[in-house]
Enzyme design. Structure first.
Site, PDB file in Angstrom:
ATOM      1  CB  SER A  61      -4.890   3.894   0.330  1.00 52.46           C
ATOM      2  OG  SER A  61      -4.325   2.633   0.041  1.00 52.46           O
TER       3      SER A  61
ATOM      4  CG  HIS B 285      -6.788   0.126   3.541  1.00 57.18           C
ATOM      5  ND1 HIS B 285      -5.514   0.571   3.837  1.00 57.18           N
ATOM      6  CD2 HIS B 285      -7.036   0.533   2.276  1.00 57.18           C
ATOM      7  CE1 HIS B 285      -5.014   1.207   2.803  1.00 57.18           C
ATOM      8  NE2 HIS B 285      -5.919   1.204   1.834  1.00 57.18           N
TER       9      HIS B 285
ATOM     10  CG  ASP C 226      -3.854  -0.530   6.568  1.00 58.92           C
ATOM     11  OD1 ASP C 226      -3.293  -1.231   5.702  1.00 58.92           O
ATOM     12  OD2 ASP C 226      -4.357   0.574   6.324  1.00 58.92           O
TER      13      ASP C 226
END
Length: 314
Positions: free
Chosen positions: A155, A281, A251
């Protein structure tokens, strides 16, 4: 395909922010509380050793946690945690670091960095770059001379890993052999709100509503199109290492990560794009509880080894 049912049961019990106004104190406390969940009921994965140290950064000490496998090391990985540039820690990423160290027989160097909004760009980026340089300089003694080096992140950590790899390429003084980017944020411009995956807003663990504040807090006064903030905007992608990029169908960051994979390929960079349609995620942090997350992480690890085998020559 529907989301994995075990994963759905777990995430239904986790605190997921849905407002466009973030309470940083509450979020940081909630994320700290998840660490025990990530380790799972059996506790931390056994590894050879864990060493904590600090190195010098331009804003003060940068913390490192060096996790060595039980087996002889086959390489070195520098791992950066996610958390929207505002949350997360070495402790937060340690369960994944232990898993990667065990499964890949690599020495994993997890590093912390200054968080937004208190420390906007380039503070966190500079800390990660300092840690990456240190890892590269010590790779021979960590993971073995001649063994591969990998920079990895998830991320926001994937954003930082990609940006650091780009910065190292620009410096021209040596770089990692590969990048491992789990669902990375690589386009922080306002225009990124128009990606179909952002509009769909289908991931129960990362809601699109919180992204604008996270991005504003991280960018501060800097232009979000800066390639060290939005690697997708770089005109020098032909110089970065080969990459494994993991994307998830639900996502909101999916489309920009796919676009990044496409840009890398167009620049002549070897890319393994790994897609999952039944996970969310942050799935790789839930391997201790979700068998499908473990299976997917093992697939990613194998794709990384395949990429390294193609690109590492004696």
């Amino acid at each position: 395909m529907a989301l994995d049912p075990v994963l759905q049961q777990i995430i239904a019990q986790l605190p997921v922010p849905t407002s466009d106004k973030i309470d940083h104190e509450v979020m940081r406390r909630d994320m700290d509380a998840m660490i025990a969940i990530f380790h799972g009921p059996d506790g931390p994965i056994e590894v050879g050793s864990v060493e904590n140290m600090n190195i010098a950064g331009d804003g003060g000490p940068v913390p490192l946690r060096i996790i060595r496998p039980l087996t002889a090391p086959t390489g070195t990985m520098h791992l950066l945690h996610g958390g929207g540039w505002a949350f997360g820690s070495i402790e937060f990423i340690e369960p994944l670091a232990r898993r990667l160290a065990r499964d890949l027989s690599m020495v994993v160097v997890a590093s912390g960095y200054r968080l937004a909004p208190e420390n906007p760009f380039p503070a966190g980026f500079n800390d990660c770059l300092a840690a990456a340089r240190w890892t590269m300089e010590h790779a021979a003694e960590l993971g073995g001379a001649g063994n591969p080096t990998v920079i990895a992140g998830e991320s926001a950590g994937g954003n930082l890993a990609a940006a650091v790899a780009l910065a190292l390429a620009e410096e021209g003084r040596g770089n990692f052999d590969a990048q491992l980017l789990f669902f990375p944020a690589v386009d922080l411009r306002e225009e990124a709100a128009n990606y179909p995956s952002r509009i769909a807003n289908a991931d129960p663990t990362l809601r699109t509503e919180i992204l604008p504040q996270l991005v504003r807090d991280y960018c501060g006064a800097h232009n979000p199109a800066d390639p060290h903030i939005s690697p997708l905007m770089s005109g020098q992608l032909d110089t970065v290492p080969p990459a494994v990029i993991v994307v998830l169908e639900v996502d909101p960051l999916r489309d920009e990560a796919v676009a990044y994979a496409d840009r890398l390929r167009e620049a002549g960079v070897d890319v393994e794009l790994v897609r999952f349609d039944n996970l969310t995620h942050g799935f790789n942090n839930l391997c201790a509880l979700v068998p499908a997350a473990t299976e997917a992480t093992e697939v990613v690890e194998q794709r990384l080894m395949t990429l390294l085998a193609r690109n590492i020559r004696d």
